[in-house]
Design an enzyme around this catalytic site. Sequence first.
Site, PDB file in Angstrom:
ATOM      1  N   TYR A   1     -29.652  95.677  47.171  1.00 60.29           N
ATOM      2  CA  TYR A   1     -29.574  97.079  47.581  1.00 60.29           C
ATOM      3  C   TYR A   1     -30.535  97.388  48.734  1.00 60.29           C
ATOM      4  O   TYR A   1     -30.181  98.127  49.649  1.00 60.29           O
ATOM      5  CB  TYR A   1     -29.811  98.000  46.389  1.00 60.29           C
ATOM      6  CG  TYR A   1     -28.659  97.981  45.412  1.00 60.29           C
ATOM      7  CD1 TYR A   1     -27.373  98.338  45.817  1.00 60.29           C
ATOM      8  CD2 TYR A   1     -28.835  97.587  44.089  1.00 60.29           C
ATOM      9  CE1 TYR A   1     -26.305  98.305  44.943  1.00 60.29           C
ATOM     10  CE2 TYR A   1     -27.773  97.556  43.209  1.00 60.29           C
ATOM     11  CZ  TYR A   1     -26.510  97.917  43.637  1.00 60.29           C
ATOM     12  OH  TYR A   1     -25.445  97.877  42.766  1.00 60.29           O
TER      13      TYR A   1
ATOM     14  N   PHE B   1     -21.807  99.172  39.518  1.00 57.43           N
ATOM     15  CA  PHE B   1     -21.223  98.282  40.530  1.00 57.43           C
ATOM     16  C   PHE B   1     -21.330  96.849  40.035  1.00 57.43           C
ATOM     17  O   PHE B   1     -22.423  96.355  39.769  1.00 57.43           O
ATOM     18  CB  PHE B   1     -21.963  98.486  41.851  1.00 57.43           C
ATOM     19  CG  PHE B   1     -21.494  97.629  42.985  1.00 57.43           C
ATOM     20  CD1 PHE B   1     -20.149  97.413  43.211  1.00 57.43           C
ATOM     21  CD2 PHE B   1     -22.401  97.060  43.847  1.00 57.43           C
ATOM     22  CE1 PHE B   1     -19.707  96.641  44.280  1.00 57.43           C
ATOM     23  CE2 PHE B   1     -21.989  96.288  44.923  1.00 57.43           C
ATOM     24  CZ  PHE B   1     -20.638  96.079  45.135  1.00 57.43           C
TER      25      PHE B   1
ATOM     26  N   GLY C   1     -19.890  86.930  49.694  1.00 60.72           N
ATOM     27  CA  GLY C   1     -20.103  88.023  50.635  1.00 60.72           C
ATOM     28  C   GLY C   1     -19.316  89.286  50.312  1.00 60.72           C
ATOM     29  O   GLY C   1     -19.367  90.258  51.064  1.00 60.72           O
ATOM     30  N   LEU C   2     -18.575  89.271  49.227  1.00 57.34           N
ATOM     31  CA  LEU C   2     -17.749  90.421  48.872  1.00 57.34           C
ATOM     32  C   LEU C   2     -18.576  91.613  48.421  1.00 57.34           C
ATOM     33  O   LEU C   2     -18.190  92.766  48.653  1.00 57.34           O
ATOM     34  CB  LEU C   2     -16.745  90.047  47.780  1.00 57.34           C
ATOM     35  CG  LEU C   2     -15.719  88.983  48.137  1.00 57.34           C
ATOM     36  CD1 LEU C   2     -14.840  88.666  46.936  1.00 57.34           C
ATOM     37  CD2 LEU C   2     -14.894  89.389  49.323  1.00 57.34           C
ATOM     38  N   GLY C   3     -19.700  91.373  47.775  1.00 59.41           N
ATOM     39  CA  GLY C   3     -20.536  92.475  47.294  1.00 59.41           C
ATOM     40  C   GLY C   3     -20.955  93.387  48.428  1.00 59.41           C
ATOM     41  O   GLY C   3     -20.864  94.614  48.328  1.00 59.41           O
TER      42      GLY C   3
END
Length: 153
Positions: A127, A80, A90-92
């Site tokens: 994560y 990823f 903020g796209l992640g």
Amino acid sequence: MTKLTMHPVTAENWREITALTPKENQERFIENNAVSILESIYETEHEWRCFGLYQGKDAAGFIMIGAEDKEEGWIWLDRFMLDEKFQEKGLGSSFLKTAVEYIRRNYKVREIILSVTEENKAAKTFYEKHGFQNPGRIDPENGEEIFSLRLSG
């Protein structure tokens, strides 16, 4: 916000996906996208599926999904990455949610796993913020820490 989507890597888009690059200080943490795509073609036993992550019509990132263990009920979410121009927006988080939902819809698994290098503190925090836990397992292939997300029914 412009719509975020996942599209399979194909003959039409592989060049724009392989042109994506993380920030320079992140390069040591992830294989480049061309290597990942080649791995998906030649290591067929893992049934890797490669996807370009798009913001509108713009290629913004890459992800690889596969190496499913149907008996144990897990699958890898691998490689990823977001291009450096699309980071810190903020796209992640949104793309990770999109990938998890894709897995929920397309695989009968109870767990999503991924691995992170020990020194990649930012990825670990990212994560964990999204529900992944570090159960203390190490990937024997590369020595990375394995993180796990349990999927509810």
